[in-house]
Each structure stands twice: as C-alpha cells, then as structure tokens.
Scaffold this motif. Structure first.
Motif, PDB file in Angstrom:
ATOM      1  N   ARG A  14       0.831  -1.203   0.000  1.00  0.00           N
ATOM      2  CA  ARG A  14       0.000   0.000   0.000  1.00  0.00           C
ATOM      3  C   ARG A  14       0.858   1.242   0.000  1.00  0.00           C
ATOM      4  NH1 ARG A  14      -4.355  -0.876   4.756  1.00  0.00           N
ATOM      5  NH2 ARG A  14      -5.558  -2.586   3.882  1.00  0.00           N
ATOM      6  N   PRO A  27      -0.383  11.295   5.778  1.00  0.00           N
ATOM      7  CA  PRO A  27      -1.080  10.955   7.012  1.00  0.00           C
ATOM      8  C   PRO A  27      -0.141  10.587   8.160  1.00  0.00           C
ATOM      9  CG  PRO A  27      -1.133   9.102   5.504  1.00  0.00           C
ATOM     10  CD  PRO A  27      -0.377  10.199   4.808  1.00  0.00           C
ATOM     11  N   VAL A  30      -0.481  12.298  11.733  1.00  0.00           N
ATOM     12  CA  VAL A  30      -1.700  11.886  12.441  1.00  0.00           C
ATOM     13  C   VAL A  30      -1.536  10.470  12.986  1.00  0.00           C
ATOM     14  CG1 VAL A  30      -4.199  11.703  12.276  1.00  0.00           C
ATOM     15  CG2 VAL A  30      -2.973  13.289  10.778  1.00  0.00           C
ATOM     16  N   ALA A  31      -1.019   9.581  12.124  1.00  0.00           N
ATOM     17  CA  ALA A  31      -0.828   8.193  12.542  1.00  0.00           C
ATOM     18  C   ALA A  31       0.100   8.129  13.745  1.00  0.00           C
ATOM     19  CB  ALA A  31      -0.262   7.375  11.384  1.00  0.00           C
ATOM     20  N   LEU A  32       1.158   8.954  13.707  1.00  0.00           N
ATOM     21  CA  LEU A  32       2.107   8.955  14.825  1.00  0.00           C
ATOM     22  C   LEU A  32       1.427   9.379  16.120  1.00  0.00           C
ATOM     23  CD1 LEU A  32       5.619  10.257  13.770  1.00  0.00           C
ATOM     24  CD2 LEU A  32       4.930   8.022  14.666  1.00  0.00           C
ATOM     25  N   PHE A  34      -1.637   8.869  16.941  1.00  0.00           N
ATOM     26  CA  PHE A  34      -2.394   7.717  17.427  1.00  0.00           C
ATOM     27  C   PHE A  34      -1.471   6.692  18.083  1.00  0.00           C
ATOM     28  CE2 PHE A  34      -5.902   9.162  14.707  1.00  0.00           C
ATOM     29  CZ  PHE A  34      -6.982   8.852  15.508  1.00  0.00           C
ATOM     30  N   LEU A  35      -0.278   6.566  17.517  1.00  0.00           N
ATOM     31  CA  LEU A  35       0.646   5.536  17.989  1.00  0.00           C
ATOM     32  C   LEU A  35       1.432   5.948  19.231  1.00  0.00           C
ATOM     33  CD1 LEU A  35       1.994   4.226  14.610  1.00  0.00           C
ATOM     34  CD2 LEU A  35       1.386   2.752  16.515  1.00  0.00           C
ATOM     35  N   LEU A  36       1.493   7.264  19.468  1.00  0.00           N
ATOM     36  CA  LEU A  36       2.418   7.775  20.475  1.00  0.00           C
ATOM     37  C   LEU A  36       2.274   7.151  21.872  1.00  0.00           C
ATOM     38  CD1 LEU A  36       4.714   9.652  20.025  1.00  0.00           C
ATOM     39  CD2 LEU A  36       3.368  11.520  20.986  1.00  0.00           C
ATOM     40  N   ALA A  38       1.137   4.326  22.968  1.00  0.00           N
ATOM     41  CA  ALA A  38       1.576   2.927  23.035  1.00  0.00           C
ATOM     42  C   ALA A  38       3.078   2.822  22.828  1.00  0.00           C
ATOM     43  CB  ALA A  38       0.844   2.098  21.990  1.00  0.00           C
TER      44      ALA A  38
ATOM     45  N   THR B 119      -5.821   2.721  19.871  1.00  0.00           N
ATOM     46  CA  THR B 119      -5.347   3.847  19.063  1.00  0.00           C
ATOM     47  C   THR B 119      -4.087   3.444  18.294  1.00  0.00           C
ATOM     48  OG1 THR B 119      -4.307   4.650  21.071  1.00  0.00           O
ATOM     49  CG2 THR B 119      -6.276   5.808  20.367  1.00  0.00           C
ATOM     50  N   ALA B 120      -3.203   2.692  18.976  1.00  0.00           N
ATOM     51  CA  ALA B 120      -1.975   2.258  18.299  1.00  0.00           C
ATOM     52  C   ALA B 120      -2.307   1.346  17.127  1.00  0.00           C
ATOM     53  CB  ALA B 120      -1.064   1.544  19.294  1.00  0.00           C
ATOM     54  N   PHE B 122      -4.974   1.311  15.432  1.00  0.00           N
ATOM     55  CA  PHE B 122      -5.571   2.167  14.398  1.00  0.00           C
ATOM     56  C   PHE B 122      -4.476   2.860  13.600  1.00  0.00           C
ATOM     57  CE2 PHE B 122      -7.516   6.292  13.153  1.00  0.00           C
ATOM     58  CZ  PHE B 122      -8.526   5.801  12.344  1.00  0.00           C
ATOM     59  N   GLY B 123      -3.484   3.401  14.310  1.00  0.00           N
ATOM     60  CA  GLY B 123      -2.367   4.064  13.638  1.00  0.00           C
ATOM     61  C   GLY B 123      -1.597   3.122  12.726  1.00  0.00           C
ATOM     62  N   LEU B 124      -1.600   1.845  13.063  1.00  0.00           N
ATOM     63  CA  LEU B 124      -0.847   0.868  12.271  1.00  0.00           C
ATOM     64  C   LEU B 124      -1.665   0.249  11.140  1.00  0.00           C
ATOM     65  CD1 LEU B 124       1.108  -1.003  15.093  1.00  0.00           C
ATOM     66  CD2 LEU B 124       2.097   0.386  13.271  1.00  0.00           C
ATOM     67  N   PHE B 127      -3.759   3.893   8.296  1.00  0.00           N
ATOM     68  CA  PHE B 127      -2.938   4.802   7.491  1.00  0.00           C
ATOM     69  C   PHE B 127      -1.907   4.010   6.711  1.00  0.00           C
ATOM     70  CE2 PHE B 127      -4.213   6.766  11.430  1.00  0.00           C
ATOM     71  CZ  PHE B 127      -4.781   7.949  11.019  1.00  0.00           C
ATOM     72  N   ILE B 181      -2.172  -5.097  20.882  1.00  0.00           N
ATOM     73  CA  ILE B 181      -2.071  -4.245  19.689  1.00  0.00           C
ATOM     74  C   ILE B 181      -2.107  -5.115  18.436  1.00  0.00           C
ATOM     75  CG2 ILE B 181      -0.589  -2.626  18.428  1.00  0.00           C
ATOM     76  CD1 ILE B 181       0.483  -1.665  21.107  1.00  0.00           C
ATOM     77  N   ARG B 185      -4.901  -4.952  15.582  1.00  0.00           N
ATOM     78  CA  ARG B 185      -4.469  -4.557  14.246  1.00  0.00           C
ATOM     79  C   ARG B 185      -4.946  -5.577  13.211  1.00  0.00           C
ATOM     80  NH1 ARG B 185      -0.430  -6.344  11.273  1.00  0.00           N
ATOM     81  NH2 ARG B 185       0.403  -5.061   9.591  1.00  0.00           N
ATOM     82  N   LEU B 189      -7.356  -4.432  10.101  1.00  0.00           N
ATOM     83  CA  LEU B 189      -6.947  -4.524   8.699  1.00  0.00           C
ATOM     84  C   LEU B 189      -8.070  -5.064   7.822  1.00  0.00           C
ATOM     85  CD1 LEU B 189      -3.250  -5.789   8.880  1.00  0.00           C
ATOM     86  CD2 LEU B 189      -4.055  -3.592   7.994  1.00  0.00           C
ATOM     87  N   TRP B 206     -10.117  12.001  11.443  1.00  0.00           N
ATOM     88  CA  TRP B 206      -9.553  10.691  11.756  1.00  0.00           C
ATOM     89  C   TRP B 206     -10.053  10.170  13.095  1.00  0.00           C
ATOM     90  CZ3 TRP B 206      -8.047   7.646   8.261  1.00  0.00           C
ATOM     91  CH2 TRP B 206      -7.414   8.121   7.106  1.00  0.00           C
ATOM     92  N   PHE B 210     -12.047   6.699  13.762  1.00  0.00           N
ATOM     93  CA  PHE B 210     -11.656   5.742  14.790  1.00  0.00           C
ATOM     94  C   PHE B 210     -12.831   5.398  15.712  1.00  0.00           C
ATOM     95  CE2 PHE B 210      -9.665   5.295  19.132  1.00  0.00           C
ATOM     96  CZ  PHE B 210      -9.240   3.997  18.945  1.00  0.00           C
TER      97      PHE B 210
END
Lengths: 307, 302
Positions: A14, A27, A30-32, A34-36, A38, B119-120, B122-124, B127, B181, B185, B189, B206, B210
């Motif tokens: 992708r 993106p 924004v994704a970061l 969300f990931l921060l 965790a 949230t993690a 979702f980020g993985l 996007f 996570i 994930r 997906l 976003w 979510f």
C-alpha cells in the motif's frame, strides 16, 4: 503468525502504491499521534529496562570505589558461582522435563476431546477450568494438597502408595512444582491444539478409514503432521513461559530444599533483594532475556519457513 | 469447488459406511465410544478435583479441612452442612481489601490499556506511511521480551520515580501490551478501505473514523484484547510483589500467599479467598468464552 507476515506485506505494498508524497503532508503525523501513547509505553516499560539491565550488568558498585566499569566481569563471576551453576542446571532440568510433558499431555488430551464421546464438551470444560487459577493461587491450593496430611497423600493411599514428602524432599520438590503448573497450564495449551485438530479436513480421515488405517495410525500419519504448526507454536510459547516461573518457587520452596527448585527467576530475585548484588542480578536478567529472545526468534523462523 | 466438495465427501461417507458394515463395526465402534468416554471423564475429573476440593473446603470450617482425608471418603469431596462463614470472615480481613485492589487495578488496566492499544492498532492499520513497518517491528520486538523477565530492572526505575506503592505503578506496565495491539491490528486490517474513504469524503476527521467506524465494528476484538489485559493483571505476581506491598496497595495473590506463609492459618478463609480469586476471572472468561478462544488462537497463530 502468518497474518503477521501477510499484514506487513500488504502495508508495504500500500505504501509503495501511494507513490512519493511528502512524508509530513501525508497521514504520517496523524498516525504517529495515534501511535504515540503505546510507543512510549512499550519503549519505556519494555525496552528501556532491558537496556538498563544490559548497561548495569557491565558495572560494579562498591562502597569504597563507587561505580566502576568491569566489562564482562559480572558474567564471568556468575558462571564461576556454584549457586548460579546450580540454578542453571535446575532450570535446564526443569525445562527438559516440563515442556515435553505439558505439550504431550495437551496433545493427547486434545486428540481425546476431539473424538466422539458422551459428554465430551463437558469433560473438556472441566480440563479447561483450572486455567482461570492464577499461578500464585495454584501454589497456595497445592501447598495444602502437598501437606503430609493433605489430599495428595490421601489419594495415594487409595492406590496403596505410602505417604510421600513432596515439597520437602529434594528429589520430589521440582516434580511437585511441575504438577501444580501443569494443572493450570495443560488446558490452556490444549485449546490451541484442539483448534488445530479441528482445522484438519474430515475427508482425510474418511479416506484413511477407507484404506483401512487404524485410529492409532491415523493419529500419527494424519493428525500429528497436520498440527505440526500449532504444536511448534505451543512448544515454544510454553518453553518461554516456563523460563519465567516464579510464584510457586517463592511461595512454596524458596528455592529449596538444597537448591533443588532454585529456578533462574527466583535466583535473580534473591540475588537482587536478599544479597543486594544488583549488578550481578542485572547480568542474570540479560541472560534470561537473551534466552527468551533466542527461543521466540526460533518460533518466528519455525512458523515462517513452513508457509 | 465449494459445491463439489461436500458432494464428494457425502459419497465417501456412504461408501465408508458400506465398507465398515462388513467389518461388524457396531460393537467395535461402541467399545471405542465407551473407552473414549471413560478416558475423557477420568481426565476431566482429575483436573477438576483440586478445584472442587478447594471449593468444598471454602464452605466448611477451617478445622475440618484435614478431617476426611485419611482414609478418603465421600465427605472428602462433599459437605452436607455448607456455610458461607468463611466468606463473611473474609470481609473482616485485609484480604478483602487486597482483592478489591486487584479488581481496581485490573479494571483500570483494561480501560486505559484498550484506549492505548486500540489507538496504536488504528495508527498501524488505517494509514499508509513510510516507517510504518519500522514502528510495527517495535511492537513485535516487545513480544520478544516477556514482562516478567524485565520486572526487576523496571522496578528499580519505578522506585527512582517514586511509583512504589502507588496504583499508577501497579497499573502502568499493563497498559502497553504488544499482543493486544497485534490482535486489534489484525482485526482492523479487515475493515474495508472504501468505508474509511467515504467517511473521509463526508468530512469525518480521523478521530471520528476511529470512534465511529473502527471501534463499533471491532467489538469482538476489543473484548478479546480486554480479556487479555485483564488476565495479565489478575494473574500477575512478580510485579505486585515488587511494587505494592503496603496495606493500601497489596494485591490479592500477594496477600493470599502471605497468609499461606503464616504460622497459624485458617484454612477455611484461605480457601474462600482462593475461590474468589479464581471465580472472578472464571466468570469473566466463561461469559466471553467465544471471544476468549478467538483471541487466544488469533494472537497465537492465525
């Protein structure tokens, strides 16, 4: 584990199909976000302590000279230490007994509970129930069972076996701990293997019966090879969890009698808090982490190459 | 293919019945059936006996725990005069406080942990960006290091940060769970991209994607991950022993093992506390059984 590899593959594809677009305008920020949370949690709470242990294990603290760099000195002293040598021997002995025993029991039970039998689901759930028992609680319950006047000797007496000393004998203590761990562990691993056995297409067995293969032969020529993947997973995951056994040792035997149950985790604990030798304890943590990393990496390879 | 497969197997079944008809199968088959049932029953009872014995002992006075063991008799596993005295006595001890602490720690871990892990995930999954693979491998890397293995160095860090004997210190390690996570994930997906694109075109942010699309669609995975987080905390022993041992913060398993080590033990109360510590996760597992098995097998292999 398959979807792990597959999932990562699709993500890469992708990303490539998107073409070259500015990272900051895409993106990614924004994704970061969300990931921060965790990522911080995982880095601070999992990776950092491993790093701290690694660094600390290379130093030594003393009242006279403060903190000095000693390189691998702590490791060399550890391996020369008879208590640590004994702990490694006991841990290896424990690993060699407990893992094949639990996996074999889980496999045979999984085979048993996927055969036609009256009330099969009910009996199966009775085997699964103990997985809800926390290890510490299992240790406490079995401490009463293993008492000289406890349930253990009561049941042995029914079969005409004289009373045993269980936890207080150097010969039986490790085996007694293995029994109480298997009580809560086997049902858990059995669930994976039942799922694996149920995935085997029924036609295979029908074809084998047509050819006149006995149930025993079907078990070894059809079931066993086809659940190799779940079996490999269970063996590795079980091995890792058994390297980390602590509660029963700390609650029941304190590593004794005569160091016969002094598993690695407990040895680290006593070295850090009873002997206050923090740097050597950290060296032991590093050894433990290395062992588990090697085993888990092995698991990834095992499962990936068979795809 | 899907149409022909069942047809073929039904043909096979019919012919296999005919075959075995010649080999007088009914007796052999029923012997096998009875034998399997016997083995299954023996295994089930053997695993259940210690739990049942503990349960019966929690219903009778501690003085009777060892009364019916030599020789074994029916009273060993049954009592005609069950009483809840041990459970009411439990309320007066520090153990009830400890069990309550365990509940608080586990429930907060589930809520905070789900927020962090979802949230993690979702980020993985929602996007696509460069470096995503790298971040995902950080998550995978944490699989490699089991929590208990690094508990001792981490407890030194927490002591420096004055987190010993605090609920924050007890809860924190539970909330970042690589397995949870990973599980979420995998589920995320599978959510179709078109859905997200349509919502984005309609002007949904976003955060909205979510909370309004991903979360409602993922209830089974959220329950599975929640169970994982709950059991992690409920079964923990090393960490609560290192982190919280004062009266206000001690957790159930640690308090129970302290009780066991005492010179004078009321075994009735000991078994009652054990039963509460077992029944709470058991009820939760049983009521979410489907999700539990699904999450266990997903995180493991599929």
């Amino acid at each position: 584990m398959t979807s792990l590899a597959r999932g990562a593959g699709t993500a890469n594809r992708r990303a490539r199909s998107r073409g070259a677009r500015s990272w900051m305008r895409g993106p990614a920020p924004v994704a970061l976000l969300f990931l921060l949370p965790a990522l911080i949690a995982l880095i601070v709470l999992r990776l950092a302590p491993a790093g701290v242990a690694l660094v600390d294990s290379l130093y030594r603290e003393s009242l006279l000279s403060g903190t000095t760099f000693v390189g691998l000195g702590n490791y060399l002293e550890l391996f020369a230490n008879p208590d640590f040598q004994n702990s490694i021997t006991v841990t290896l002995l424990f690993t060699v007994i407990v893992n094949p025993l639990q996996v074999a029991a889980a496999f045979l039970l999984a085979v048993l509970f996927t055969r036609k039998a009256a009330g099969s689901r009910f009996w199966r759930s009775l085997v699964i129930l103990p997985i809800a028992v926390p290890p510490a609680v299992s240790a406490v319950i079995w401490s009463v069972i293993y008492r000289p006047d406890g349930l253990g000797n009561g049941i042995l007496a029914v079969f005409g076996i004289p009373p045993q000393s269980f936890l207080t004998s150097p010969e039986q203590s490790l085996m007694s701990i293995i029994v109480l761990l298997s009580w809560i562990g086997v049902g858990y691993w059995m669930m994976f293997l039942i799922a694996g056995i149920n995935d085997v297409p029924g036609e295979y067995y029908e074809a084998a019966s047509l050819d006149g293969a006995s149930a025993w032969r079907q078990l070894w020529t059809i079931t066993f090879p086809l659940v190799r993947r779940p079996l490999a997973f269970v063996l590795v995951a079980d091995t890792v969890s058994n390297f980390l056994i602590f509660a029963p040792v700390q609650i029941l035997t304190k590593g004794g009698p005569n160091g016969s149950t002094n598993l690695l985790m407990y040895d680290i604990f006593t070295r850090a808090y009873t002997f206050a030798d923090v740097n050597k304890a950290q060296a032991e943590v590093v050894i433990l982490v290395l062992i588990t990393i090697v085993i888990v990496a092995l698991q990834f390879r095992l499962l990936r190459t068979e795809d | 293919m899907t149409v022909s497969a069942p047809r073929r197997s039904s043909v096979q079944r019919r012919s296999s019945q005919r075959h075995s008809g010649r080999r007088r199968p009914s007796t052999r088959r029923s012997v096998l059936f009875i034998g399997t049932t016997l083995l299954a029953a023996v295994a089930g009872i053997a695993f259940f006996a210690p739990l049942w014995w503990s349960f019966v002992n929690s219903l009778r006075p501690g003085s009777e725990t060892f009364r019916y063991l030599n020789p074994l008799q029916w009273q060993t596993f049954f009592t005609l005069t069950p009483t809840l005295d041990n459970y009411t006595a439990l309320l007066d001890t520090d153990l009830s406080r400890a069990i309550l602490n365990s509940l608080i720690v586990s429930v907060v871990t589930v809520l905070a942990g789900l927020a962090v892990c979802a949230t993690a995930a979702f980020g993985l999954s929602a996007f696509r960006f460069r470096g995503q693979g790298l971040l995902f491998s950080v998550v995978i890397l944490t699989f490699l290091i089991p929590f208990d293995a690094i508990a001792i160095p981490l407890s030194d860090m927490f002591r420096d940060w004055n987190l010993q004997n605090t609920f924050v210190g007890l809860i924190l390690p539970g909330i970042g769970n690589g397995m949870a996570i990973f599980l979420l994930r995998t589920f995320f997906l599978a959510i179709p991209e078109e859905l997200v694109e349509a919502a984005r075109l309609d002007g949904l942010g976003w955060w909205g994607v979510f909370t309004r699309i991903y979360l409602p669609l993922s209830r089974p995975a959220l329950i599975g991950a929640g169970l994982m987080l709950f059991l992690f905390q409920w079964q923990a022993y090393v960490w609560p022993l290192l982190m919280g041992t004062d009266r206000e913060h001690i957790l159930g398993p640690v308090a129970l093992s302290n009780l066991q080590g005492q010179f004078q033990v009321d075994y009735g109360v000991l078994f009652a506390a054990s039963m509460v510590l077992v029944l709470i996760p058991l009820i939760i597992i049983l009521s979410f059984q489907r999700y539990f098995i699904q999450s266990v097998t997903t995180s493991g292999m599929k």
